[in-house]
Motif scaffolding. Structure first.
Motif, short mmCIF file in Angstrom:
data_model
loop_
_atom_site.label_atom_id
_atom_site.label_comp_id
_atom_site.label_asym_id
_atom_site.label_seq_id
_atom_site.Cartn_x
_atom_site.Cartn_y
_atom_site.Cartn_z
N UNK A 223 -13.78 6.45 -3.47
CA UNK A 223 -14.68 7.68 -3.75
C UNK A 223 -15.44 8.40 -3.43
N UNK A 224 -16.20 7.07 -2.85
CA UNK A 224 -17.52 6.51 -1.85
C UNK A 224 -17.10 7.66 -0.89
N UNK A 225 -15.93 7.50 0.61
CA UNK A 225 -15.46 8.01 1.07
C UNK A 225 -15.67 9.59 0.72
N UNK A 226 -14.92 10.29 -0.26
CA UNK A 226 -14.84 11.56 -0.49
C UNK A 226 -16.49 12.26 -0.66
N UNK A 227 -17.31 11.84 -1.83
CA UNK A 227 -18.98 12.24 -1.80
C UNK A 227 -19.56 11.53 -0.37
N UNK A 228 -18.69 11.10 0.45
CA UNK A 228 -20.00 11.16 2.11
C UNK A 228 -18.84 11.92 2.71
N UNK A 229 -18.14 12.71 2.63
CA UNK A 229 -18.02 13.53 3.38
C UNK A 229 -18.60 14.69 3.70
N UNK A 230 -19.52 14.90 5.02
CA UNK A 230 -20.64 16.32 5.30
C UNK A 230 -21.83 16.26 5.25
N UNK A 231 -21.89 14.12 4.68
CA UNK A 231 -23.41 14.14 4.91
C UNK A 231 -23.70 14.12 6.34
N UNK A 232 -22.96 13.72 6.38
CA UNK A 232 -23.35 13.68 8.29
C UNK A 232 -22.96 14.95 9.15
N UNK A 233 -24.71 15.47 9.81
CA UNK A 233 -24.06 16.59 10.52
C UNK A 233 -23.88 16.14 12.69
N UNK A 234 -23.99 15.10 12.06
CA UNK A 234 -23.52 15.17 13.93
C UNK A 234 -21.97 15.61 14.49
N UNK B 209 -14.70 21.08 18.75
CA UNK B 209 -16.59 20.90 18.24
C UNK B 209 -16.48 20.05 16.58
N UNK B 210 -16.14 18.49 16.24
CA UNK B 210 -16.56 18.30 14.97
C UNK B 210 -17.21 17.59 14.96
N UNK B 211 -17.42 16.87 13.21
CA UNK B 211 -17.67 15.23 13.54
C UNK B 211 -16.50 14.34 13.80
N UNK B 212 -16.62 13.84 14.23
CA UNK B 212 -15.59 12.60 15.20
C UNK B 212 -15.33 11.44 14.05
N UNK B 213 -16.60 10.90 12.50
CA UNK B 213 -15.62 10.53 11.72
C UNK B 213 -14.63 10.42 11.07
N UNK B 214 -15.09 11.76 10.82
CA UNK B 214 -14.02 12.93 9.82
C UNK B 214 -12.84 13.46 10.54
N UNK B 215 -13.08 13.15 11.64
CA UNK B 215 -11.61 13.75 12.50
C UNK B 215 -10.92 12.87 12.31
N UNK B 216 -11.32 11.84 12.62
CA UNK B 216 -10.99 10.50 12.38
C UNK B 216 -10.13 10.00 11.37
N UNK B 217 -10.91 9.62 10.05
CA UNK B 217 -10.45 9.42 8.53
C UNK B 217 -9.25 10.71 8.72
N UNK B 218 -9.16 11.68 8.86
CA UNK B 218 -8.09 13.12 8.75
C UNK B 218 -7.13 12.59 9.56
N UNK B 219 -7.00 12.32 10.72
CA UNK B 219 -5.79 12.39 11.59
C UNK B 219 -5.06 11.06 10.87
N UNK B 220 -5.94 9.75 10.85
CA UNK B 220 -5.60 8.10 10.27
C UNK B 220 -4.90 8.30 8.91
#
Length: 234
Positions: A83-94, A131-142
């Motif tokens: 749930x914490x991971x779900x709520x953190x999606x898109x909080x980082x704009x890097x 062009x994307x957020x690295x942590x999100x793409x890592x999480x998605x493909x993992x």
């Protein structure tokens, strides 16, 4: 993703939906964060209780109760983390330029033990730079690759193919990604629901998990203005 409308009423509805989604995310983050500490205390005191009574030994019935309590606490803790991971999606704009070929190679190294145990094959080539957020793409493909390994047939060696093709849509350059596997498949009636929060097709004894992984995957993809769907049969 750009939303346009000449109707002010529609614009107001869009704003209301975005605002309510933000409130929901904040509530999920706050409540999940607050639940972490009591869950840690439950797990810590269960460990202390087991340690204290290790030499005296419980009877078989009490051993079973202890197992059920600890198993439930671990599953609850897993759900809180998800749930914490779900709520953190898109909080980082890097945002940054990423090589998806390199990202998948890193993921294969990270999942080395899992891949070795299952003898899984992960095939990929000519994946684009985006062009994307690295942590999100890592999480998605993992998550997608781990699911493909986890839900493989016990009699088959998992084979997972990741590919991409360019598309043109409304004069915009887009990529369509496909992750194909030879797993157990998903029935038609479950294909939309698997992206809902906490929806699980199988019992925890068959396939453990929080039921949040694909909901987070869909949320990430929607943030980029994309969509995700399943083409499968059992």
């Amino acid at each position: 993703m750009e939303l346009k409308s000449t109707n002010s009423k529609n614009n107001n509805k869009v704003a209301e939906l975005i605002g309510s989604d933000d409130i929901l995310e904040k509530f999920i983050y706050s409540s999940s964060h607050d639940l972490q500490e009591p869950m840690r205390m439950i797990l810590n005191f269960m460990d202390l209780l087991e340690e204290s009574y290790r030499e005296r030994r419980f009877d078989s019935e009490t051993d079973q109760y202890m197992f059920f309590i600890k198993d439930a606490a671990f599953r609850m803790n897993e759900m809180i983390e998800a749930l914490l991971t779900y709520s953190r999606v898109a909080r980082d704009d890097n945002f940054q330029e990423l090589s998806l070929e390199e990202l998948i190679e890193d993921l294969i190294s990270e999942l080395g033990e899992e891949i070795k145990t299952t003898r899984a094959q992960i095939l990929h080539q000519n994946l684009p730079r985006i062009t994307a957020k690295k942590n999100e793409m890592e999480w998605l493909f993992r998550n997608l690759v781990s699911n493909a390994i986890k839900f493989s047939s016990k009699n088959n060696q998992p084979v997972i193919e990741i590919s991409a093709e360019p598309l043109e849509h409304d004069s915009k350059a887009l990529w369509k990604f496909k992750l194909k596997d030879n797993g157990i498949g998903i029935a038609n009636e479950d294909q939309d629901q698997v992206f809902e929060l906490f929806y699980k097709i199988h019992g925890k004894s068959e396939y453990p998990g929080s039921g949040l992984g694909l909901a987070i995957v869909k949320k990430i993809i929607r943030r980029y203005g994309g969509d995700i769907w399943i083409e499968s049969k059992p």
